[in-house]
Design a protein around this motif. Sequence first.
Motif, PDB file in Angstrom:
ATOM      1  N   ALA A  77       0.835  -1.262  -0.025  1.00 21.04           N
ATOM      2  CA  ALA A  77       0.202   0.090   0.002  1.00 21.04           C
ATOM      3  C   ALA A  77       0.913   1.220   0.051  1.00 21.04           C
ATOM      4  N   TYR A  78       0.304   2.170  -0.862  1.00 19.40           N
ATOM      5  CA  TYR A  78       1.056   3.391  -1.016  1.00 19.40           C
ATOM      6  C   TYR A  78      -0.006   4.583  -0.723  1.00 19.40           C
ATOM      7  N   THR A  79       0.699   5.874  -0.466  1.00 16.43           N
ATOM      8  CA  THR A  79      -0.295   6.883  -0.373  1.00 16.43           C
ATOM      9  C   THR A  79      -0.425   7.537  -1.556  1.00 16.43           C
ATOM     10  N   ALA A  80      -1.237   8.421  -2.039  1.00 18.36           N
ATOM     11  CA  ALA A  80      -1.636   9.004  -3.333  1.00 18.36           C
ATOM     12  C   ALA A  80      -0.235   9.709  -3.850  1.00 18.36           C
ATOM     13  N   ASP A  81       1.074  10.220  -2.849  1.00 19.71           N
ATOM     14  CA  ASP A  81       2.067  10.725  -3.623  1.00 19.71           C
ATOM     15  C   ASP A  81       3.103   9.829  -3.570  1.00 19.71           C
ATOM     16  N   ASN A  82       2.641   8.284  -3.650  1.00 20.27           N
ATOM     17  CA  ASN A  82       3.472   7.329  -3.809  1.00 20.27           C
ATOM     18  C   ASN A  82       4.721   6.834  -2.671  1.00 20.27           C
ATOM     19  N   GLN A  83       4.101   7.206  -1.516  1.00 23.76           N
ATOM     20  CA  GLN A  83       4.984   6.871  -0.175  1.00 23.76           C
ATOM     21  C   GLN A  83       4.563   5.456   0.159  1.00 23.76           C
ATOM     22  N   TYR A  84       5.175   4.585   0.501  1.00 23.75           N
ATOM     23  CA  TYR A  84       5.159   3.290   0.992  1.00 23.75           C
ATOM     24  C   TYR A  84       4.350   3.363   2.447  1.00 23.75           C
ATOM     25  N   ILE A  85       3.114   2.462   2.584  1.00 20.72           N
ATOM     26  CA  ILE A  85       2.609   2.758   3.963  1.00 20.72           C
ATOM     27  C   ILE A  85       2.526   1.532   4.718  1.00 20.72           C
ATOM     28  N   GLY A  86       2.757   0.527   3.847  1.00 21.35           N
ATOM     29  CA  GLY A  86       2.327  -0.926   4.516  1.00 21.35           C
ATOM     30  C   GLY A  86       2.251  -2.085   3.539  1.00 21.35           C
ATOM     31  N   LEU A  87       2.125  -3.265   4.137  1.00 25.90           N
ATOM     32  CA  LEU A  87       1.815  -4.434   3.324  1.00 25.90           C
ATOM     33  C   LEU A  87       0.771  -5.420   4.102  1.00 25.90           C
ATOM     34  N   LEU A  88      -0.027  -5.711   3.193  1.00 21.85           N
ATOM     35  CA  LEU A  88      -1.024  -6.692   3.726  1.00 21.85           C
ATOM     36  C   LEU A  88      -0.675  -8.107   3.101  1.00 21.85           C
ATOM     37  N   GLN A  89      -0.620  -9.132   3.802  1.00 17.44           N
ATOM     38  CA  GLN A  89      -0.207 -10.470   3.035  1.00 17.44           C
ATOM     39  C   GLN A  89      -1.028 -11.453   3.784  1.00 17.44           C
ATOM     40  N   VAL A  90      -1.651 -12.456   2.867  1.00 19.58           N
ATOM     41  CA  VAL A  90      -2.523 -13.705   3.389  1.00 19.58           C
ATOM     42  C   VAL A  90      -1.713 -14.822   2.934  1.00 19.58           C
ATOM     43  N   LYS A  91      -1.350 -15.495   3.844  1.00 22.20           N
ATOM     44  CA  LYS A  91      -0.662 -16.855   3.779  1.00 22.20           C
ATOM     45  C   LYS A  91      -1.222 -18.152   3.688  1.00 22.20           C
ATOM     46  N   PHE A  92      -1.145 -18.792   2.922  1.00 19.91           N
ATOM     47  CA  PHE A  92      -1.800 -20.244   2.967  1.00 19.91           C
ATOM     48  C   PHE A  92      -1.209 -21.289   3.554  1.00 19.91           C
ATOM     49  N   MET A  93      -0.996 -21.070   4.975  1.00 18.61           N
ATOM     50  CA  MET A  93      -0.192 -22.254   5.569  1.00 18.61           C
ATOM     51  C   MET A  93      -1.223 -23.209   6.230  1.00 18.61           C
ATOM     52  N   SER A  94      -0.817 -23.726   7.315  1.00 13.75           N
ATOM     53  CA  SER A  94      -1.706 -24.855   7.842  1.00 13.75           C
ATOM     54  C   SER A  94      -2.972 -24.378   8.329  1.00 13.75           C
ATOM     55  N   ILE A 105      -4.790 -20.454   7.398  1.00 16.34           N
ATOM     56  CA  ILE A 105      -4.660 -19.168   6.511  1.00 16.34           C
ATOM     57  C   ILE A 105      -4.561 -17.960   7.500  1.00 16.34           C
ATOM     58  N   ARG A 106      -3.271 -17.154   7.463  1.00 14.19           N
ATOM     59  CA  ARG A 106      -3.126 -16.308   8.356  1.00 14.19           C
ATOM     60  C   ARG A 106      -2.962 -15.055   7.609  1.00 14.19           C
ATOM     61  N   CYS A 107      -3.203 -13.953   8.093  1.00 17.28           N
ATOM     62  CA  CYS A 107      -3.100 -12.514   7.683  1.00 17.28           C
ATOM     63  C   CYS A 107      -1.989 -11.813   8.485  1.00 17.28           C
ATOM     64  N   TYR A 108      -1.142 -11.203   7.725  1.00 17.48           N
ATOM     65  CA  TYR A 108      -0.047 -10.184   8.325  1.00 17.48           C
ATOM     66  C   TYR A 108      -0.207  -8.966   7.637  1.00 17.48           C
ATOM     67  N   ILE A 109      -0.211  -7.826   8.926  1.00 14.97           N
ATOM     68  CA  ILE A 109      -0.480  -6.571   8.548  1.00 14.97           C
ATOM     69  C   ILE A 109       0.834  -5.883   8.873  1.00 14.97           C
ATOM     70  N   TRP A 110       1.766  -5.898   8.092  1.00 14.11           N
ATOM     71  CA  TRP A 110       3.413  -5.368   8.183  1.00 14.11           C
ATOM     72  C   TRP A 110       2.903  -3.769   8.711  1.00 14.11           C
ATOM     73  N   GLY A 122       3.862 -10.066  14.027  1.00 16.60           N
ATOM     74  CA  GLY A 122       3.626 -11.493  13.697  1.00 16.60           C
ATOM     75  C   GLY A 122       2.291 -11.591  12.748  1.00 16.60           C
ATOM     76  N   GLY A 123       1.822 -12.660  12.615  1.00 18.08           N
ATOM     77  CA  GLY A 123       0.587 -12.900  12.055  1.00 18.08           C
ATOM     78  C   GLY A 123      -0.679 -12.647  12.919  1.00 18.08           C
ATOM     79  N   THR A 124      -1.943 -12.295  12.052  1.00 15.82           N
ATOM     80  CA  THR A 124      -3.042 -12.000  12.875  1.00 15.82           C
ATOM     81  C   THR A 124      -3.986 -13.067  12.629  1.00 15.82           C
ATOM     82  N   ASP A 125      -4.461 -13.803  13.321  1.00 15.11           N
ATOM     83  CA  ASP A 125      -5.202 -14.870  12.961  1.00 15.11           C
ATOM     84  C   ASP A 125      -6.848 -14.254  12.635  1.00 15.11           C
TER      85      ASP A 125
END
Length: 122
Positions: free
Chosen positions: A52-69, A71-76, A81-84
């Motif tokens: 995710a970036y702002t309108a002026d192209n500055q990085y603000i974060g990451l959302l990741q969904v991982k298919f492990m044993s 499925i977990r979500c990571y909101i960097w 760590g992961g979010t259940d």
Amino acid sequence: MRCFLFLVLLFTTEAWSPVVRNTIIPIDLESTPLQIKTNSIVGSDEWIYLNAYTADNQYIGLLQVKFMSQIRCYIWYCTRGGTDFTVQPGDEVDKTWTFQKTATALIAQCNGVEVLNYKFSD
């Protein structure tokens, strides 16, 4: 706030768009939810990865969904760590994920079922 996202698939009103990896797509998640289709199975270690970036192209974060044993979500930069998910997504291989932002939360649905309602802190 407008965000630019790298994404796996983008849903448009016409039809599903083909995968164009590492492409910046301008989208305002408060006015237009983002939908992504996956066919990953639990335990495959595959993932959805959204920068995710702002309108002026500055990085603000990451959302990741991982298919492990499970499925977990990571909101960097927001969580450690992961979010259940509040509800584990169903066993269907084909999943349609919907991501949207409100003024106070990031909400994710899987096949129409809310699986995450992450409240932002001040």
